[in-house]
Design a protein around this motif. Sequence first.
Motif, short mmCIF file in Angstrom:
data_model
loop_
_atom_site.label_atom_id
_atom_site.label_comp_id
_atom_site.label_asym_id
_atom_site.label_seq_id
_atom_site.Cartn_x
_atom_site.Cartn_y
_atom_site.Cartn_z
N SER A 10 44.59 127.10 125.17
CA SER A 10 43.37 127.88 125.31
C SER A 10 42.15 127.02 125.01
N ASP A 11 42.26 126.17 123.96
CA ASP A 11 41.16 125.27 123.62
C ASP A 11 40.85 124.32 124.76
N LEU A 12 41.91 123.79 125.40
CA LEU A 12 41.71 122.88 126.51
C LEU A 12 41.04 123.59 127.68
N THR A 13 41.47 124.83 127.94
CA THR A 13 40.87 125.60 129.02
C THR A 13 39.41 125.89 128.73
N THR A 14 39.11 126.26 127.49
CA THR A 14 37.73 126.55 127.11
C THR A 14 36.87 125.30 127.21
N ARG A 15 37.39 124.17 126.77
CA ARG A 15 36.65 122.90 126.85
C ARG A 15 36.32 122.57 128.30
N ALA A 16 37.32 122.73 129.19
CA ALA A 16 37.09 122.44 130.60
C ALA A 16 36.06 123.40 131.19
N ARG A 17 36.12 124.67 130.79
CA ARG A 17 35.17 125.65 131.30
C ARG A 17 33.74 125.31 130.86
N ILE A 18 33.59 124.89 129.61
CA ILE A 18 32.28 124.49 129.11
C ILE A 18 31.78 123.27 129.86
N ARG A 19 32.66 122.28 130.02
CA ARG A 19 32.28 121.05 130.74
C ARG A 19 31.84 121.37 132.16
#
Length: 222
Positions: A10-19
């Motif tokens: 989930s953290d990786l997905t959130t990071r990618a979404r922010i980026r």
Amino acid sequence: MRSRKSAAESDLTTRARIRDAAVACFGRHGFDVPVRTIAEHAGVSPGLVIHHFGSKPDLRRACDEHVAGRIAELTDEGMGDGGAQTFLHQLATVERYATLTGYVVRTLRDGGSLAVALYARMVDDVTDFFARSEAAGMIRPSRDPEGRARWAVASAVGSLLLLVALRHPGADVDYTRVIAEWAAQFTLPTLELYTEGLFTDSAILDDYLRHLGAAAADGDPA
């Protein structure tokens, strides 16, 4: 309770979404856009943006790395195993590159060390791509492989910058329209020049090579 693995995913997905939200916001509104705007675009809090990236400059560097990587991937896709068919598919869906285009244009227009680094990365990637394409028999050899790659990047990006400056001035640019116009105006002449060449003989090139040889013999860097 979520497992550690699902939380990490989930953290990786959130990071990618922010980026991805940052790439879109930077390209559309400029690099002065507030973190709050990026957070709203990503559907997260400003604090979560900082949690994942540390600072706005670090977020910008992550965006640069991501955009450069995507450009390299798209270059490979365009002339990969699918050859012309893959390239034509890309051409038919040019609007999906609008966000990347906006980010690149904004970066190079603003200048600075990150623009220099992004341009250098693009040239390196194209140099490598041309070398592999030459080894595969897809393109002709060059007397100056890096110079050829530098010209390919500069001519493509330069024509894009000129199109934006002349036809789409202002702060809020619709890059879906920009890239569609670029494809309509420049794809045929670019492919024609790259495939068939321009001059009917080698006279001008031969003269220039003789000039370079003479200059080298005289100790002049030309």
